[in-house]
Motif scaffolding. Structure first.
Motif, PDB file in Angstrom:
ATOM      1  N   UNK A  18      -0.574   0.566  17.312  1.00  0.00           N
ATOM      2  CA  UNK A  18      -1.688   1.371  17.803  1.00  0.00           C
ATOM      3  C   UNK A  18      -1.486   2.853  17.511  1.00  0.00           C
ATOM      4  N   UNK A  19      -0.236   3.293  17.432  1.00  0.00           N
ATOM      5  CA  UNK A  19       0.056   4.701  17.205  1.00  0.00           C
ATOM      6  C   UNK A  19      -0.319   5.148  15.794  1.00  0.00           C
ATOM      7  N   UNK A  20      -0.289   4.223  14.839  1.00  0.00           N
ATOM      8  CA  UNK A  20      -0.655   4.564  13.466  1.00  0.00           C
ATOM      9  C   UNK A  20      -2.159   4.797  13.372  1.00  0.00           C
ATOM     10  N   UNK A  21      -2.609   5.794  12.633  1.00  0.00           N
ATOM     11  CA  UNK A  21      -4.034   6.072  12.513  1.00  0.00           C
ATOM     12  C   UNK A  21      -4.867   4.882  12.035  1.00  0.00           C
ATOM     13  N   UNK A  22      -4.286   4.014  11.222  1.00  0.00           N
ATOM     14  CA  UNK A  22      -5.026   2.841  10.757  1.00  0.00           C
ATOM     15  C   UNK A  22      -4.906   1.666  11.726  1.00  0.00           C
ATOM     16  N   UNK A  23      -4.190   1.882  12.857  1.00  0.00           N
ATOM     17  CA  UNK A  23      -4.038   0.889  13.928  1.00  0.00           C
ATOM     18  C   UNK A  23      -3.290  -0.368  13.491  1.00  0.00           C
ATOM     19  N   UNK A  24      -2.412  -0.215  12.541  1.00  0.00           N
ATOM     20  CA  UNK A  24      -1.548  -1.322  12.123  1.00  0.00           C
ATOM     21  C   UNK A  24      -0.339  -0.746  11.420  1.00  0.00           C
ATOM     22  N   UNK A  25       0.698  -1.566  11.281  1.00  0.00           N
ATOM     23  CA  UNK A  25       1.832  -1.185  10.449  1.00  0.00           C
ATOM     24  C   UNK A  25       1.699  -1.912   9.124  1.00  0.00           C
ATOM     25  N   UNK A  26       2.527  -1.541   8.175  1.00  0.00           N
ATOM     26  CA  UNK A  26       2.389  -2.099   6.838  1.00  0.00           C
ATOM     27  C   UNK A  26       3.010  -3.474   6.692  1.00  0.00           C
ATOM     28  N   UNK A  27       2.673  -4.127   5.593  1.00  0.00           N
ATOM     29  CA  UNK A  27       3.267  -5.417   5.242  1.00  0.00           C
ATOM     30  C   UNK A  27       4.094  -5.242   3.975  1.00  0.00           C
ATOM     31  N   UNK A  28       5.075  -6.113   3.753  1.00  0.00           N
ATOM     32  CA  UNK A  28       5.841  -6.024   2.505  1.00  0.00           C
ATOM     33  C   UNK A  28       4.956  -6.080   1.264  1.00  0.00           C
ATOM     34  N   UNK A  29       3.835  -6.796   1.360  1.00  0.00           N
ATOM     35  CA  UNK A  29       2.958  -6.891   0.194  1.00  0.00           C
ATOM     36  C   UNK A  29       2.201  -5.593  -0.066  1.00  0.00           C
ATOM     37  N   UNK A  30       2.034  -4.747   0.958  1.00  0.00           N
ATOM     38  CA  UNK A  30       1.493  -3.411   0.719  1.00  0.00           C
ATOM     39  C   UNK A  30       2.425  -2.639  -0.215  1.00  0.00           C
ATOM     40  N   UNK A  31       3.715  -2.750   0.043  1.00  0.00           N
ATOM     41  CA  UNK A  31       4.699  -2.082  -0.808  1.00  0.00           C
ATOM     42  C   UNK A  31       4.675  -2.687  -2.215  1.00  0.00           C
ATOM     43  N   UNK A  32       4.611  -4.007  -2.295  1.00  0.00           N
ATOM     44  CA  UNK A  32       4.637  -4.686  -3.593  1.00  0.00           C
ATOM     45  C   UNK A  32       3.435  -4.295  -4.453  1.00  0.00           C
ATOM     46  N   UNK A  33       2.252  -4.211  -3.838  1.00  0.00           N
ATOM     47  CA  UNK A  33       1.072  -3.820  -4.611  1.00  0.00           C
ATOM     48  C   UNK A  33       1.181  -2.380  -5.109  1.00  0.00           C
ATOM     49  N   UNK A  34       1.752  -1.516  -4.281  1.00  0.00           N
ATOM     50  CA  UNK A  34       1.944  -0.129  -4.712  1.00  0.00           C
ATOM     51  C   UNK A  34       2.937  -0.045  -5.868  1.00  0.00           C
ATOM     52  N   UNK A  35       4.016  -0.811  -5.783  1.00  0.00           N
ATOM     53  CA  UNK A  35       4.996  -0.824  -6.871  1.00  0.00           C
ATOM     54  C   UNK A  35       4.358  -1.324  -8.160  1.00  0.00           C
ATOM     55  N   UNK A  36       3.562  -2.372  -8.051  1.00  0.00           N
ATOM     56  CA  UNK A  36       2.905  -2.927  -9.236  1.00  0.00           C
ATOM     57  C   UNK A  36       2.040  -1.868  -9.924  1.00  0.00           C
ATOM     58  N   UNK A  37       1.380  -1.044  -9.137  1.00  0.00           N
ATOM     59  CA  UNK A  37       0.560   0.030  -9.705  1.00  0.00           C
ATOM     60  C   UNK A  37       1.434   1.087 -10.383  1.00  0.00           C
ATOM     61  N   UNK A  38       2.532   1.445  -9.739  1.00  0.00           N
ATOM     62  CA  UNK A  38       3.392   2.494 -10.282  1.00  0.00           C
ATOM     63  C   UNK A  38       4.063   2.092 -11.586  1.00  0.00           C
ATOM     64  N   UNK A  39       4.412   0.816 -11.728  1.00  0.00           N
ATOM     65  CA  UNK A  39       5.120   0.394 -12.941  1.00  0.00           C
ATOM     66  C   UNK A  39       4.184  -0.088 -14.035  1.00  0.00           C
ATOM     67  N   UNK A  40       2.888  -0.117 -13.779  1.00  0.00           N
ATOM     68  CA  UNK A  40       1.915  -0.530 -14.795  1.00  0.00           C
ATOM     69  C   UNK A  40       2.005   0.428 -15.979  1.00  0.00           C
ATOM     70  N   UNK A  41       2.328  -0.067 -17.177  1.00  0.00           N
ATOM     71  CA  UNK A  41       2.472   0.815 -18.339  1.00  0.00           C
ATOM     72  C   UNK A  41       1.202   1.593 -18.667  1.00  0.00           C
ATOM     73  N   UNK A  42       0.055   1.097 -18.224  1.00  0.00           N
ATOM     74  CA  UNK A  42      -1.196   1.790 -18.500  1.00  0.00           C
ATOM     75  C   UNK A  42      -1.284   3.123 -17.753  1.00  0.00           C
ATOM     76  N   UNK A  43      -0.535   3.253 -16.661  1.00  0.00           N
ATOM     77  CA  UNK A  43      -0.580   4.477 -15.860  1.00  0.00           C
ATOM     78  C   UNK A  43       0.411   5.502 -16.400  1.00  0.00           C
ATOM     79  N   UNK A  44       0.212   5.895 -17.637  1.00  0.00           N
ATOM     80  CA  UNK A  44       1.181   6.723 -18.348  1.00  0.00           C
ATOM     81  C   UNK A  44       1.277   8.145 -17.814  1.00  0.00           C
ATOM     82  N   UNK A  45       0.277   8.609 -17.050  1.00  0.00           N
ATOM     83  CA  UNK A  45       0.298   9.967 -16.517  1.00  0.00           C
ATOM     84  C   UNK A  45       0.843  10.006 -15.094  1.00  0.00           C
ATOM     85  N   UNK A  46       1.223   8.846 -14.574  1.00  0.00           N
ATOM     86  CA  UNK A  46       1.716   8.746 -13.202  1.00  0.00           C
ATOM     87  C   UNK A  46       3.230   8.928 -13.221  1.00  0.00           C
ATOM     88  N   UNK A  47       3.665  10.141 -12.976  1.00  0.00           N
ATOM     89  CA  UNK A  47       5.079  10.483 -13.068  1.00  0.00           C
ATOM     90  C   UNK A  47       5.402  11.528 -12.009  1.00  0.00           C
TER      91      UNK A  47
END
Length: 264
Positions: free
Chosen positions: A217-246
């Motif tokens: 409840x303390x978090x503004x989104x009213x939930x804590x994260x899940x491991x898959x939230x982290x996994x989806x973010x990692x997948x975006x960061x390592x996507x070779x198409x995101x060449x300007x993400x550094x």
């Protein structure tokens, strides 16, 4: 060559990712999600944490047991580890490393021992440095990327977490520095998760479920994260198409990084 053989060859993954701490709550989600996205995963953790069999031909997940504390210097264990990674990436070159492994030694500054500090820095900082240095040539060859799983504790912490917070602050700092130095060759990014619903976190609230609800409840989104939230973010960061993400240090905390706590 038969059509079936051609189809099989086209279906094989053409890129590999190395994930440390792969048997933990977040690590397991990383393995599962990146495998589903077509990555060939080299999953490393302590030997007793790795499932059996370690790997088999054609699998998208290859388990590679390793004690990260033994890989913190340019010695024989690091060379053996790198050689095994090389063998597992012959068909699918290494394009990403996700440094997820961590230890969390909790205690007052006066009570934390030298061994606590050494383990915290060895696993949370020096092992990522050693592994990335040793495999940098492979990542340069594929224009790959590195992701550090840092922590909200790198910026916002509490009493008893000095060793952990210090090691994670250094990891986020390493991300920024490397992005400037080698970003034209290998992209370097990080994620700073806040509370993530892992089995370890839930075990800590087993006798105080009401406190877990309060944390959500303390978090503004009213939930804590899940491991898959982290996994989806990692997948975006390592996507070779995101060449300007550094040099991105992503705050993954449901807005908690922006919230001021006023004691009642």
């Amino acid at each position: 060559m038969s059509m079936g053989t051609i189809d099989h060859m086209e279906s094989l993954p053409r890129r590999s990712v190395l994930i440390t701490g792969a048997a933990g709550g977040i690590g397991s989600a990383l393995v599962q999600h990146l495998q589903s996205e077509g990555w060939s995963v080299i999953a490393t953790d302590r030997k007793m944490a790795c499932p059996s069999p370690l790997h088999h031909e054609g699998s998208l997940v290859h388990w590679l047991p390793a004690d990260l504390e033994l890989l913190t210097s340019d010695g024989h264990p690091l060379e053996i580890f790198a050689r095994k990674v090389g063998e597992l990436t012959r068909r699918a070159p290494l394009m990403a490393i996700v440094h997820n492994a961590a230890v969390q030694r909790v205690g007052t500054f006066a009570d934390l021992t030298a061994a606590d500090w050494q383990a915290s820095l060895a696993i949370n900082l020096i092992a990522p440095v050693a592994i990335s240095r040793r495999l940098l040539g492979e990542l340069i060859a594929t224009r790959g990327s590195i992701v550090h799983i840092s922590s909200i504790h790198s910026q916002l912490t509490k009493a008893g977490f000095t060793a952990y917070a210090t090691s994670k602050a250094a990891l986020s700092g390493l991300t920024r520095a490397l992005s400037v130095e080698i970003g034209h060759l290998v992209r370097v990014n990080a994620i700073e998760p806040a509370a993530i619903r892992t089995p370890m976190l839930e075990a800590g609230f087993e006798k105080h479920r009401d406190r877990l609800a309060e944390l959500e409840a303390y978090h503004p989104c009213k939930s804590i994260g899940s491991p898959h939230d982290v996994a989806r973010a990692v997948n975006y960061l390592i996507d070779p198409e995101n060449s300007f993400l550094n040099g991105c240090v992503l705050q993954l905390g449901g807005g908690i990084h922006n919230k001021l706590h006023d004691p009642s």
